[in-house]
Structure formats: structure tokens, C-alpha cells
Design a protein around this motif. Structure first.
Motif, PDB file in Angstrom:
ATOM      1  N   LEU A 139       0.830  -1.205   0.000  1.00  0.00           N
ATOM      2  CA  LEU A 139       0.000   0.000   0.000  1.00  0.00           C
ATOM      3  C   LEU A 139       0.862   1.251   0.000  1.00  0.00           C
ATOM      4  CD1 LEU A 139      -2.771   1.371   0.226  1.00  0.00           C
ATOM      5  CD2 LEU A 139      -2.562   1.167   2.723  1.00  0.00           C
ATOM      6  N   ALA A 140       1.935   1.237   0.812  1.00  0.00           N
ATOM      7  CA  ALA A 140       2.790   2.419   0.935  1.00  0.00           C
ATOM      8  C   ALA A 140       3.656   2.648  -0.294  1.00  0.00           C
ATOM      9  CB  ALA A 140       3.672   2.288   2.185  1.00  0.00           C
TER      10      ALA A 140
ATOM     11  N   TYR B  92       2.554   3.596 -11.408  1.00  0.00           N
ATOM     12  CA  TYR B  92       1.454   3.654 -12.373  1.00  0.00           C
ATOM     13  C   TYR B  92       1.941   4.039 -13.769  1.00  0.00           C
ATOM     14  CZ  TYR B  92      -1.397   3.393  -8.192  1.00  0.00           C
ATOM     15  OH  TYR B  92      -1.958   2.974  -7.001  1.00  0.00           O
TER      16      TYR B  92
ATOM     17  N   GLY C 289      -5.269   4.637 -10.874  1.00  0.00           N
ATOM     18  CA  GLY C 289      -4.080   5.274 -10.325  1.00  0.00           C
ATOM     19  C   GLY C 289      -3.397   6.181 -11.335  1.00  0.00           C
TER      20      GLY C 289
ATOM     21  N   GLY D  57       0.757   1.560  -3.828  1.00  0.00           N
ATOM     22  CA  GLY D  57      -0.501   2.287  -3.942  1.00  0.00           C
ATOM     23  C   GLY D  57      -0.338   3.789  -4.049  1.00  0.00           C
ATOM     24  N   PHE D  58       0.674   4.353  -3.361  1.00  0.00           N
ATOM     25  CA  PHE D  58       0.886   5.804  -3.376  1.00  0.00           C
ATOM     26  C   PHE D  58       2.149   6.192  -4.144  1.00  0.00           C
ATOM     27  CE2 PHE D  58      -1.610   4.966   0.475  1.00  0.00           C
ATOM     28  CZ  PHE D  58      -2.678   5.826   0.261  1.00  0.00           C
ATOM     29  N   ASN D  59       2.566   5.324  -5.040  1.00  0.00           N
ATOM     30  CA  ASN D  59       3.783   5.571  -5.818  1.00  0.00           C
ATOM     31  C   ASN D  59       3.419   5.955  -7.252  1.00  0.00           C
ATOM     32  OD1 ASN D  59       6.192   5.441  -7.263  1.00  0.00           O
ATOM     33  ND2 ASN D  59       6.981   3.720  -6.071  1.00  0.00           N
ATOM     34  N   PRO D  60       3.543   7.234  -7.628  1.00  0.00           N
ATOM     35  CA  PRO D  60       3.154   7.643  -8.988  1.00  0.00           C
ATOM     36  C   PRO D  60       3.994   6.995 -10.077  1.00  0.00           C
ATOM     37  CG  PRO D  60       4.351   9.405  -7.882  1.00  0.00           C
ATOM     38  CD  PRO D  60       4.069   8.353  -6.842  1.00  0.00           C
TER      39      PRO D  60
ATOM     40  N   VAL E 217      -2.757  10.206 -11.035  1.00  0.00           N
ATOM     41  CA  VAL E 217      -1.439  10.821 -11.224  1.00  0.00           C
ATOM     42  C   VAL E 217      -1.516  11.904 -12.299  1.00  0.00           C
ATOM     43  CG1 VAL E 217       0.927  10.410 -12.020  1.00  0.00           C
ATOM     44  CG2 VAL E 217      -0.164   8.793 -10.462  1.00  0.00           C
TER      45      VAL E 217
END
Length: 214
Positions: A155-156, A165, A186, A159-162, A190
Motif C-alpha cells: 500500500l505504501a 502507475y 491510479g 498504492g501511493f507511488n506515482p 497521477v
């Protein structure tokens, strides 16, 4: 690249034939992301002699630099696809690959503009980006696969990694022929954030770029 694929496939106990395309495509896309983030942040400063002496379209200046990097990426990707055809078999080619490449290119262009504009105003921006990208390489699923890490870490760092994607919109269509819904959502998020940054920096700095780049 081949040596790294051999090393990590052995270390992680992965099948090389399946791991190599995953790593190779991710690495090729990462190189254009890295180049766009690092060199792209210096466009206006590097082109100051031109933009300060004659009236030029600043979007065109970014496009010229962006097109050179884009051409190198396309050639590298084409060579990789041919090499993978002989090593592991043919890859997938669908309309989603074209859509993914379009999303990647649009984001790279917008990012090149706003980071260059910020770097013209704040000269520490390129150094900051360079340091962030060094860390981001290891935190982005390029040499490792998301399904092999703990849910909270996934998730870290996924999920929040541009960057994830932007890589997956190209890698997934080539490997499986389709893009997962969460990846598409995602990538859209972005792109939206990138667009907001592009518009905000344009409104604040566009008219001052020539003077700030001095």
C-alpha cells in the motif's frame, strides 16, 4: 540489465523467463522517467541563451527537449521488444498499450514543464529531484514485484507511488495485453495531480521564467 535480471531472479527464486521481461520493460520506462525528472528540470536554465535573446514559445522549448528524450525511449523500447521476442517469445500489442504510452508521454511533458519552471526559480530543485529519484528506484516495483511484499508495504510503496502507475500502463499491456482497473485509476489520479501542478506553476511562474532562468 541482463546481469541484474540474472542476479535478482536467482536471489528471489523467480523464473528468469518470466522475470526478465517484467524487469526489462520496467527498467526501460524508468530510464525515461529518470531522464525526464532530472534533465527535464534544467530545460529553461540550459536554454537561457535562446529564450532570453529572442521571443520563443516556452512550451515549444520544452517540447523540443522532450521529443529528443522521447525518441531515445521509443528506440530503446523497440529494441527491447525485438530482443524479448527471441529470448522469451512475442509480447502483447493492444490499443491499451497505445493508450498507456499516450498517458506516459502526456505526464512526462507536463512534468518537464513545471519542474523546469520551478528549477528556474529555485536552483536546488534539480538536486532535490536527483536525490529523490535515487531512493525512488528501490521503492518502485522495477526489480521487485508487488505481490511478493506485505500488504502494508504494498500500500505504501505501490498504492501511493506515482512512478509505479506510469510504468505499469506500459508494462501491463505488453505482458498481459490489458491494464488492471486499479492501475488505470491510479494513472488517472497521477495525471490529474500532474495537470493541477502544471496549471498552478503556469499561472504563478510562466511570465517570469525568462528572468528567473538568468
Amino acid at each position: 540489465m541482463t546481469a541484474i535480471a540474472f542476479l535478482y531472479s536467482s536471489a528471489f527464486g523467480l523464473d528468469l523467463q518470466g522475470y526478465f521481461p517484467y524487469f526489462a520493460i520496467g527498467y526501460i520506462v524508468w530510464t525515461v522517467l529518470l531522464d525526464s525528472m532530472s534533465r527535464g528540470a534544467n530545460i529553461f536554465v540550459a536554454e537561457y541563451a535562446q529564450i532570453s535573446q529572442i521571443r520563443v514559445n516556452l512550451f515549444g522549448v520544452v517540447l523540443k527537449s522532450f521529443f529528443a528524450r522521447l525518441l531515445i525511449f521509443v528506440v530503446n523500447l523497440a529494441v527491447l521488444v525485438v530482443a524479448l521476442y527471441f529470448l522469451t517469445g512475442p509480447l502483447q500489442f493492444t490499443w491499451q498499450l497505445l493508450a498507456g504510452l499516450f498517458v506516459l508521454f502526456v505526464n512526462l511533458y507536463m512534468q518537464s514543464y513545471w519542474t523546469s519552471a520551478l528549477a528556474a526559480r529555485f536552483r536546488d530543485v534539480p538536486l532535490l529531484i536527483s536525490n529523490v529519484m535515487r531512493i525512488a528506484f528501490f521503492l518502485t516495483p522495477i526489480i521487485w514485484q508487488p505481490d511478493r511484499v506485505h500488504d502494508m508495504l504494498r500500500l505504501a510503496f505501490v498504492g501511493f507511488n506515482p512512478f509505479f502507475y506510469m510504468i505499469e500502463v506500459v508494462r501491463e499491456p505488453l505482458l498481459s495485453g490489458t491494464v488492471a482497473n486499479d492501475v488505470a485509476i491510479g494513472a488517472g489520479a497521477v495525471t490529474l495531480v500532474n495537470l493541477l501542478l502544471f496549471v498552478a506553476v503556469f499561472r504563478l511562474l510562466h511570465r517570469r521564467i525568462v528572468y528567473e532562468a538568468a
